[in-house]
Motif scaffolding. Structure first.
Motif, PDB file in Angstrom:
ATOM      1  N   ALA A  82     -24.240 -48.074  36.997  1.00 16.95           N
ATOM      2  CA  ALA A  82     -24.385 -46.630  36.835  1.00 16.95           C
ATOM      3  C   ALA A  82     -25.340 -46.310  35.694  1.00 16.95           C
ATOM      4  O   ALA A  82     -25.747 -47.187  34.935  1.00 16.95           O
ATOM      5  CB  ALA A  82     -23.018 -46.011  36.561  1.00 16.95           C
ATOM      6  N   HIS A  83     -25.653 -45.011  35.589  1.00 15.19           N
ATOM      7  CA  HIS A  83     -26.431 -44.528  34.446  1.00 15.19           C
ATOM      8  C   HIS A  83     -25.889 -43.169  34.022  1.00 15.19           C
ATOM      9  O   HIS A  83     -25.271 -42.466  34.813  1.00 15.19           O
ATOM     10  CB  HIS A  83     -27.934 -44.455  34.760  1.00 15.19           C
ATOM     11  CG  HIS A  83     -28.297 -43.423  35.776  1.00 15.19           C
ATOM     12  ND1 HIS A  83     -28.301 -43.680  37.134  1.00 15.19           N
ATOM     13  CD2 HIS A  83     -28.675 -42.131  35.641  1.00 15.19           C
ATOM     14  CE1 HIS A  83     -28.663 -42.575  37.779  1.00 15.19           C
ATOM     15  NE2 HIS A  83     -28.891 -41.632  36.899  1.00 15.19           N
ATOM     16  N   HIS A  84     -26.128 -42.841  32.758  1.00 15.55           N
ATOM     17  CA  HIS A  84     -25.722 -41.547  32.211  1.00 15.55           C
ATOM     18  C   HIS A  84     -26.655 -40.492  32.793  1.00 15.55           C
ATOM     19  O   HIS A  84     -27.874 -40.679  32.797  1.00 15.55           O
ATOM     20  CB  HIS A  84     -25.808 -41.573  30.685  1.00 15.55           C
ATOM     21  CG  HIS A  84     -25.255 -40.350  30.054  1.00 15.55           C
ATOM     22  ND1 HIS A  84     -25.995 -39.203  29.897  1.00 15.55           N
ATOM     23  CD2 HIS A  84     -24.019 -40.098  29.554  1.00 15.55           C
ATOM     24  CE1 HIS A  84     -25.251 -38.289  29.314  1.00 15.55           C
ATOM     25  NE2 HIS A  84     -24.050 -38.802  29.094  1.00 15.55           N
ATOM     26  N   PRO A  85     -26.123 -39.372  33.299  1.00 13.72           N
ATOM     27  CA  PRO A  85     -26.970 -38.380  33.960  1.00 13.72           C
ATOM     28  C   PRO A  85     -27.998 -37.701  33.057  1.00 13.72           C
ATOM     29  O   PRO A  85     -29.023 -37.228  33.537  1.00 13.72           O
ATOM     30  CB  PRO A  85     -25.983 -37.366  34.524  1.00 13.72           C
ATOM     31  CG  PRO A  85     -24.719 -37.572  33.786  1.00 13.72           C
ATOM     32  CD  PRO A  85     -24.721 -38.993  33.324  1.00 13.72           C
ATOM     33  N   THR A  86     -27.779 -37.677  31.755  1.00 11.93           N
ATOM     34  CA  THR A  86     -28.710 -37.007  30.852  1.00 11.93           C
ATOM     35  C   THR A  86     -29.647 -37.977  30.154  1.00 11.93           C
ATOM     36  O   THR A  86     -30.861 -37.781  30.133  1.00 11.93           O
ATOM     37  CB  THR A  86     -27.932 -36.207  29.785  1.00 11.93           C
ATOM     38  OG1 THR A  86     -27.057 -35.301  30.445  1.00 11.93           O
ATOM     39  CG2 THR A  86     -28.875 -35.427  28.891  1.00 11.93           C
TER      40      THR A  86
END
Length: 78
Positions: free
Chosen positions: A55-59
């Motif tokens: 996953a990745h952080h949306p911001t």
């Protein structure tokens, strides 16, 4: 020492919701060790017999790997 079970505790409805969130690029609220993570999952993979969310952080875009068997809760953000 007892061996840790590597079986995931998600049911078929939860897997369906997770797969839809991945394909739609939707955010997930994930709880691990009492901490909430808001992430966008890029893919679901199996490594070493364990299912992992890449996953990745949306911001910020920071990358994170979360193992499903370590998670306390997963919820798709609507």
């Amino acid at each position: 020492m007892p061996r840790r079970s590597r079986l995931t505790q998600l049911n078929s409805q939860q897997y369906d919701a997770l797969e839809r969130a991945i394909s739609d690029g939707r955010r997930l609220s994930v709880w691990r060790r009492g901490t909430e993570f808001m992430v966008v999952v890029d893919r679901l993979r199996v490594t070493g017999g364990r299912e992992a969310l890449e996953a990745h952080h949306p911001t910020t875009g920071d990358k994170l790997t979360l193992y499903i068997d370590e998670l306390e809760a997963i919820e798709v953000v609507r």
